[in-house]
Scaffold this motif. Structure first.
Motif, PDB file in Angstrom:
ATOM      1  N   HIS A 263       0.715  -1.324  -0.045  1.00 21.51           N
ATOM      2  CA  HIS A 263      -0.104  -0.173  -0.118  1.00 21.51           C
ATOM      3  C   HIS A 263       0.989   1.076   0.082  1.00 21.51           C
ATOM      4  O   HIS A 263       1.965   0.983   0.571  1.00 21.51           O
ATOM      5  CB  HIS A 263      -0.809   0.033   1.278  1.00 21.51           C
ATOM      6  CG  HIS A 263      -1.664   1.281   1.294  1.00 21.51           C
ATOM      7  ND1 HIS A 263      -1.194   2.374   2.074  1.00 21.51           N
ATOM      8  CD2 HIS A 263      -3.128   1.482   0.955  1.00 21.51           C
ATOM      9  CE1 HIS A 263      -2.201   3.305   1.885  1.00 21.51           C
ATOM     10  NE2 HIS A 263      -3.430   2.808   1.440  1.00 21.51           N
TER      11      HIS A 263
ATOM     12  N   TYR B 250       0.690   5.753  -0.030  1.00 26.08           N
ATOM     13  CA  TYR B 250      -0.049   7.052  -0.266  1.00 26.08           C
ATOM     14  C   TYR B 250       0.418   7.882  -1.381  1.00 26.08           C
ATOM     15  O   TYR B 250       1.632   8.366  -1.369  1.00 26.08           O
ATOM     16  CB  TYR B 250      -0.072   7.842   1.011  1.00 26.08           C
ATOM     17  CG  TYR B 250      -0.794   7.252   2.203  1.00 26.08           C
ATOM     18  CD1 TYR B 250      -2.181   7.250   2.051  1.00 26.08           C
ATOM     19  CD2 TYR B 250      -0.071   6.928   3.624  1.00 26.08           C
ATOM     20  CE1 TYR B 250      -2.852   6.703   3.006  1.00 26.08           C
ATOM     21  CE2 TYR B 250      -1.088   6.337   4.545  1.00 26.08           C
ATOM     22  CZ  TYR B 250      -2.610   6.310   4.363  1.00 26.08           C
ATOM     23  OH  TYR B 250      -3.275   5.932   5.298  1.00 26.08           O
TER      24      TYR B 250
ATOM     25  N   GLU C 230      -3.443   5.228  -2.717  1.00 28.15           N
ATOM     26  CA  GLU C 230      -4.692   5.892  -1.978  1.00 28.15           C
ATOM     27  C   GLU C 230      -4.055   7.244  -1.802  1.00 28.15           C
ATOM     28  O   GLU C 230      -2.999   7.616  -1.341  1.00 28.15           O
ATOM     29  CB  GLU C 230      -4.893   5.104  -0.929  1.00 28.15           C
ATOM     30  CG  GLU C 230      -6.021   5.794  -0.012  1.00 28.15           C
ATOM     31  CD  GLU C 230      -6.370   4.895   1.520  1.00 28.15           C
ATOM     32  OE1 GLU C 230      -7.050   5.554   2.185  1.00 28.15           O
ATOM     33  OE2 GLU C 230      -5.516   4.062   1.836  1.00 28.15           O
TER      34      GLU C 230
ATOM     35  N   ILE D 111      -3.842  10.515   0.445  1.00 29.81           N
ATOM     36  CA  ILE D 111      -3.682  10.789   1.868  1.00 29.81           C
ATOM     37  C   ILE D 111      -4.927  11.357   2.427  1.00 29.81           C
ATOM     38  O   ILE D 111      -5.376  12.345   1.859  1.00 29.81           O
ATOM     39  CB  ILE D 111      -2.577  11.563   2.285  1.00 29.81           C
ATOM     40  CG1 ILE D 111      -1.382  11.037   1.946  1.00 29.81           C
ATOM     41  CG2 ILE D 111      -2.460  11.807   3.968  1.00 29.81           C
ATOM     42  CD1 ILE D 111      -0.180  11.883   2.121  1.00 29.81           C
TER      43      ILE D 111
ATOM     44  N   PRO E  54      -9.561   2.088   3.196  1.00 32.36           N
ATOM     45  CA  PRO E  54      -8.967   1.987   2.115  1.00 32.36           C
ATOM     46  C   PRO E  54      -9.548   0.794   0.986  1.00 32.36           C
ATOM     47  O   PRO E  54      -9.438  -0.366   1.083  1.00 32.36           O
ATOM     48  CB  PRO E  54      -7.699   1.312   2.418  1.00 32.36           C
ATOM     49  CG  PRO E  54      -7.881   0.624   3.775  1.00 32.36           C
ATOM     50  CD  PRO E  54      -8.858   1.570   4.383  1.00 32.36           C
TER      51      PRO E  54
ATOM     52  N   HIS F  17       3.635  -1.923   4.607  1.00 34.21           N
ATOM     53  CA  HIS F  17       2.639  -0.956   4.635  1.00 34.21           C
ATOM     54  C   HIS F  17       1.147  -1.400   4.587  1.00 34.21           C
ATOM     55  O   HIS F  17       0.255  -0.766   5.144  1.00 34.21           O
ATOM     56  CB  HIS F  17       3.209   0.153   3.538  1.00 34.21           C
ATOM     57  CG  HIS F  17       4.411   0.680   3.847  1.00 34.21           C
ATOM     58  ND1 HIS F  17       4.682   1.562   4.964  1.00 34.21           N
ATOM     59  CD2 HIS F  17       5.591   0.041   3.204  1.00 34.21           C
ATOM     60  CE1 HIS F  17       6.148   1.727   4.762  1.00 34.21           C
ATOM     61  NE2 HIS F  17       6.542   1.114   3.987  1.00 34.21           N
ATOM     62  N   ALA F  18       0.893  -2.175   3.813  1.00 34.25           N
ATOM     63  CA  ALA F  18      -0.409  -3.027   3.661  1.00 34.25           C
ATOM     64  C   ALA F  18      -1.003  -3.401   4.777  1.00 34.25           C
ATOM     65  O   ALA F  18      -2.156  -3.297   5.162  1.00 34.25           O
ATOM     66  CB  ALA F  18      -0.541  -3.892   2.517  1.00 34.25           C
TER      67      ALA F  18
ATOM     68  N   GLU G 161      -0.166  -2.508   7.924  1.00 32.43           N
ATOM     69  CA  GLU G 161      -0.171  -1.536   8.849  1.00 32.43           C
ATOM     70  C   GLU G 161      -1.619  -0.703   8.356  1.00 32.43           C
ATOM     71  O   GLU G 161      -2.383  -0.216   9.374  1.00 32.43           O
ATOM     72  CB  GLU G 161       0.968  -0.448   9.011  1.00 32.43           C
ATOM     73  CG  GLU G 161       2.212  -1.131   9.424  1.00 32.43           C
ATOM     74  CD  GLU G 161       3.537   0.117   9.148  1.00 32.43           C
ATOM     75  OE1 GLU G 161       3.321   0.827   8.421  1.00 32.43           O
ATOM     76  OE2 GLU G 161       4.554  -0.566   9.559  1.00 32.43           O
ATOM     77  N   ARG G 162      -1.766  -0.537   7.095  1.00 33.96           N
ATOM     78  CA  ARG G 162      -2.929   0.101   6.764  1.00 33.96           C
ATOM     79  C   ARG G 162      -4.470  -0.512   7.195  1.00 33.96           C
ATOM     80  O   ARG G 162      -5.313  -0.052   7.225  1.00 33.96           O
ATOM     81  CB  ARG G 162      -3.057   0.596   5.456  1.00 33.96           C
ATOM     82  CG  ARG G 162      -4.001   1.423   4.661  1.00 33.96           C
ATOM     83  CD  ARG G 162      -4.143   2.621   5.305  1.00 33.96           C
ATOM     84  NE  ARG G 162      -5.219   3.495   4.711  1.00 33.96           N
ATOM     85  CZ  ARG G 162      -6.047   3.856   5.292  1.00 33.96           C
ATOM     86  NH1 ARG G 162      -6.304   3.332   6.570  1.00 33.96           N
ATOM     87  NH2 ARG G 162      -7.095   4.679   4.753  1.00 33.96           N
TER      88      ARG G 162
ATOM     89  N   GLU H 287      -5.034  -0.203  10.569  1.00 35.35           N
ATOM     90  CA  GLU H 287      -5.845   0.984  10.963  1.00 35.35           C
ATOM     91  C   GLU H 287      -7.147   0.952  10.754  1.00 35.35           C
ATOM     92  O   GLU H 287      -7.901   1.602  11.133  1.00 35.35           O
ATOM     93  CB  GLU H 287      -5.027   2.105  10.077  1.00 35.35           C
ATOM     94  CG  GLU H 287      -3.631   2.429  10.435  1.00 35.35           C
ATOM     95  CD  GLU H 287      -3.022   3.591   9.455  1.00 35.35           C
ATOM     96  OE1 GLU H 287      -3.723   4.129   8.549  1.00 35.35           O
ATOM     97  OE2 GLU H 287      -1.710   3.825   9.666  1.00 35.35           O
ATOM     98  N   ALA H 288      -7.519   0.375   9.364  1.00 32.02           N
ATOM     99  CA  ALA H 288      -8.793   0.359   8.876  1.00 32.02           C
ATOM    100  C   ALA H 288      -9.657  -0.551   9.709  1.00 32.02           C
ATOM    101  O   ALA H 288     -11.003  -0.191  10.238  1.00 32.02           O
ATOM    102  CB  ALA H 288      -8.866  -0.114   7.440  1.00 32.02           C
TER     103      ALA H 288
END
Length: 749
Positions: free
Chosen positions: A229, A231, A396, A398, A410, A610-611, A613-614, A617-618
């Motif tokens: 992922h 930004y 995506e 920011i 996301p 990063h994917a 972590e994203r 978050e989601a």
């Protein structure tokens, strides 16, 4: 006698020369079905499993024993590139047996076509559009060309089952069979079929035969998957994007690509997702899949800018349907060259079965729309004994600091995970959509039949067109309504003795080469606001929907299809996706699995740092918002957001249901949708009242026609503009809107 022993000697020699130690399961099953039955056959097996040879080995064997007196087999391919590829493969196989292989499409020389017309024989490879042109212009020759036709092989049959092009192919096969006085067996080939029985019935339509569907027990395939992922606008490519872990997922045997060293970081103002692709295609042969022609152009341009900035030679090619034949064929030939290490950015045009050599990996920017498309795209790699390998690149914007709930999720990342998990866990692939009301295609086949046959009585015309199996849902009353309308607009003319011929206006349509295709070309519409010209778009949405152009959001006031003009007024807000942008139905099961991705705590081994972590978050956002407990969430004050988890067409029905049946009582306004993910709106009523009103309205009888706006003519198919408004509205209401799926979801709330 075994299948191999039944093959003709030249086929056996071909197998020996290619050092095949044994036949594949699909080849044994196909040989048994073709040699030992008189039924149609549907062959479904993974990409690069040898389906083409599985079909043609027994067909060519039968031909060598009793040579057809005309073209003996037609191979229908959805793409010119696929036909060009299969043409060279079949030519090598047939040369020794002196069975001619012909190909016929818009890029083939007329001299080659003339030879076939003089000596009809062997195998003809053709697109649906070229077959349409042949029936139209060579009407008198059809019986001579195909009088001993025994087989029709339809490659990538799944790609023809989600719209008018598949219906056209079905109509063409039936029309040709009737004109030539034959009933050839049909052989369907595909790697991604969700409903084998439904597809088999579709394949057999109008033949009076059943369909044999061999069950193939394939060995597990090892996948190499990663998903990262980024930004957009966050600067350079992160230094450590690919881990060196290798984990297996037992249910699907998935492993992660090995780590690679990145070179110097990209410029600070670069797009990190594109930079990631730039770094990890160096020295390799790859495909980069995108979801639109416009994105294809943008990504290719950006990658070439990276080459300039790094002082590297350009190593990127481009391939999509709007390019000239020379551009497409150059990309295809360079990708087949084993010495070249170039990467092609492409749309769905390289998604299907063309073999472009030893591809090392595929990239997918954002999620495709279907499981079927994901499997096809990943299947481009993994040939020549390499495992299939795909790297997802999720990009995506920011989120703004004050962005509300739905905008900070996301969606593409969730959709990509859902597509993969659905296939791993359930072997789910979208089923065919065969219950449409194809009025646009009805117009096309009516005009094509009339143009090729000359004057016909209305009854004779109806007897030629309406019995075509794809039109089983269309009534005689609807057909009469269409014919009367076509006479009024001069597409059809009635002669003194009551016969029908193509009218002067209709001739301008049927005499244009664009008539052969039933899919919508990307014709540009000029967008205007008052006297100001804003630019151009393709596939404009109907009046009342929104578009983004010239850096602003506009609501469409009027669409003039004849003059290709869109009139609009500027409004505030963010742009929602509109129906015209969606290239097919995102299935409800995909949306439901996206919700499960948010709800479960499962780790997916293909997610990179990063994917992962994203996604975390989601999941936290979803948990604390309460959106997983019930579909309606208050965003503050009178702002609400509805998460229905419905596929495209059921979502579309729900939007209209809320606007037309519930909005007044709920004092609902400012509805803004991002299809098919969520609907935002202002509402004076509370949560309990919302569900009470919606459920009460859902229990009342509902006619899908009630879900159209006054005077709305939702034109999405190519020839809708020539149909009476009543049929355009009816086709959309009963063939597109999924009212049943919507009501089922409301009942679950």
């Amino acid at each position: 006698m075994g299948v191999f022993e039944r093959y003709a000697p030249f086929i056996q020699d071909f197998v020996y020369q290619n050092c095949w130690e044994n036949l594949r399961a699909i080849q044994v099953a196909a040989g048994d079905a073709i040699f030992n039955t008189d039924e149609n056959v549907l062959l479904s097996a993974s990409t690069a499993s040898g389906k083409t040879e599985a079909a043609f080995f027994p067909i060519l064997t039968l031909f060598s024993e009793d040579m057809p007196r005309s073209v003996g087999a037609i191979y229908i391919g959805p793409l010119k590139a696929l036909i060009n590829d299969q043409f060279s493969r079949l030519n090598d196989l047939c040369e020794e047996a002196q069975i001619p292989v012909w190909h016929w499409h818009g890029d083939v020389a007329q001299s080659h076509k003339n030879k076939l017309l003089k000596h009809p024989s062997g195998i003809l490879q053709i697109t649906p559009e070229s077959l349409e042109a042949m029936l139209l212009h060579k009407h008198a020759d059809i019986a001579r060309l195909f009088g001993d036709l025994r087989f029709i092989v339809i490659d990538e049959v799944h790609s023809l089952m989600r719209g008018d092009r598949g219906g056209q192919t079905l109509c063409l096969m039936e029309r040709l069979s009737r004109m030539a006085g034959v009933n050839p067996r049909r052989i369907g080939l595909s790697a991604t079929i969700g409903d084998l029985q439904g597809t088999g019935a579709f394949l057999a339509s109008g033949t009076g035969r059943g369909t044999v569907i061999p069950r193939i027990d394939e060995k597990g395939v090892r996948w190499r998957l990663s998903m990262e992922h980024f930004y957009i606008g966050e600067g350079s490519v992160p230094e450590e994007n690919v881990t060196d872990r290798q984990e297996d997922m037992p249910s699907a045997d998935i492993s992660l690509p090995a780590a690679e060293e990145a070179s110097d970081p990209a410029p600070k103002d670069a797009d990190p997702g594109i930079g990631y692709i730039f770094e990890h295609t160096r020295g390799k042969k790859c495909l980069v899949f995108v979801n639109s022609r416009e994105e294809c152009e943008m990504v290719t341009t950006t990658l070439r800018q990276y080459c300039e900035a790094a002082n590297e030679p350009d190593r990127f090619l481009i391939h999509h349907g709007n390019l000239s034949a020379s551009y497409r064929e150059t990309a295809e030939s360079l990708m087949k060259d084993e010495e070249q290490f170039q990467t092609t950015v492409t749309t769905a045009t390289l998604e299907l079965g063309i073999d472009i050599g030893r591809l090392e990996r595929a990239f997918q920017i954002d999620a495709p729309f279907t499981v079927s498309s994901f499997l096809q795209r990943m299947g481009r790699t993994g040939r020549r004994d390499l495992p299939p390998e795909m790297w997802f690149v999720m990009r995506e914007e920011i989120p703004e600091a004050r962005a509300m709930l739905p905008a900070i999720l996301p969606w593409s990342l969730l959709q990509g995970i859902a597509l993969i998990q659905l296939y791993i866990e359930e072997r789910f692939v979208e089923p065919p959509k065969l219950d449409r009301l194809p009025y646009s295609l009805l117009y096309h086949q009516t005009m094509s039949t009339l143009a090729s046959c000359g004057e016909m009585t209305p009854a004779a015309l109806a007897s030629r067109v309406l019995p075509l199996s794809y039109f089983y849902r269309i009534s005689q009353e609807d057909y009469k309504l269409m014919l009367r309308h076509l006479i009024q607009i001069d597409h059809i003319e009635q002669t003194e003795n009551g016969g029908l011929i193509v009218g002067i206006t209709g001739e301008r349509i049927t005499n244009n080469f664009r008539f052969y295709a039933v899919f919508q070309e990307d014709e540009e519409y000029t967008v205007r606001s008052v006297s100001e010209e804003l630019g151009t778009i393709v596939k404009p949405p109907p009046a009342g929907e929104k578009i983004a152009i010239a850096g602003h959001v506009w609501v469409v006031d009027e669409v003039d299809h004849k003059r290709h003009l869109v009139y609009c007024t500027q409004v505030k807000g963010k742009i929602p996706a509109y129906f015209g942008q969606c290239p097919g139905d995102v299935h409800t099961r995909v949306l439901e699995r996206m919700r499960e991705v948010l709800a479960e705590q499962k780790n997916y081994p293909y997610l990179m740092q990063h994917a992962g972590e994203r996604l975390s978050e989601a999941r936290n956002t979803a948990l604390y918002s309460g959106m997983l407990n019930e579909p309606l969430v208050c965003l503050g004050g009178e702002m609400w957001c509805l998460f229905p988890w419905l596929g495209t067409y059921a979502f579309l029905a729900l939007e209209r249901f809320l606007k037309l049946r519930c909005a007044q009582e709920l004092k609902l306004s400012g509805m803004d949708s991002s299809r098919p993910y969520f609907i935002q709106f202002k509402m004076k009523a509370g949560r309990e009242e919302f569900f009470r009103v919606v459920k009460e309205e859902a229990k009342k009888p509902i006619d899908p026609m009630e879900l159209l706006y006054p005077k709305e003519e939702p034109m999405f198919e190519k020839y809708d503009e020539f149909l009476p408004a009543e049929l355009v509205r009816k086709g959309f209401a009963y063939g597109i809107l999924d009212v049943e799926g919507m009501l089922k979801r409301i009942a679950q709330w």
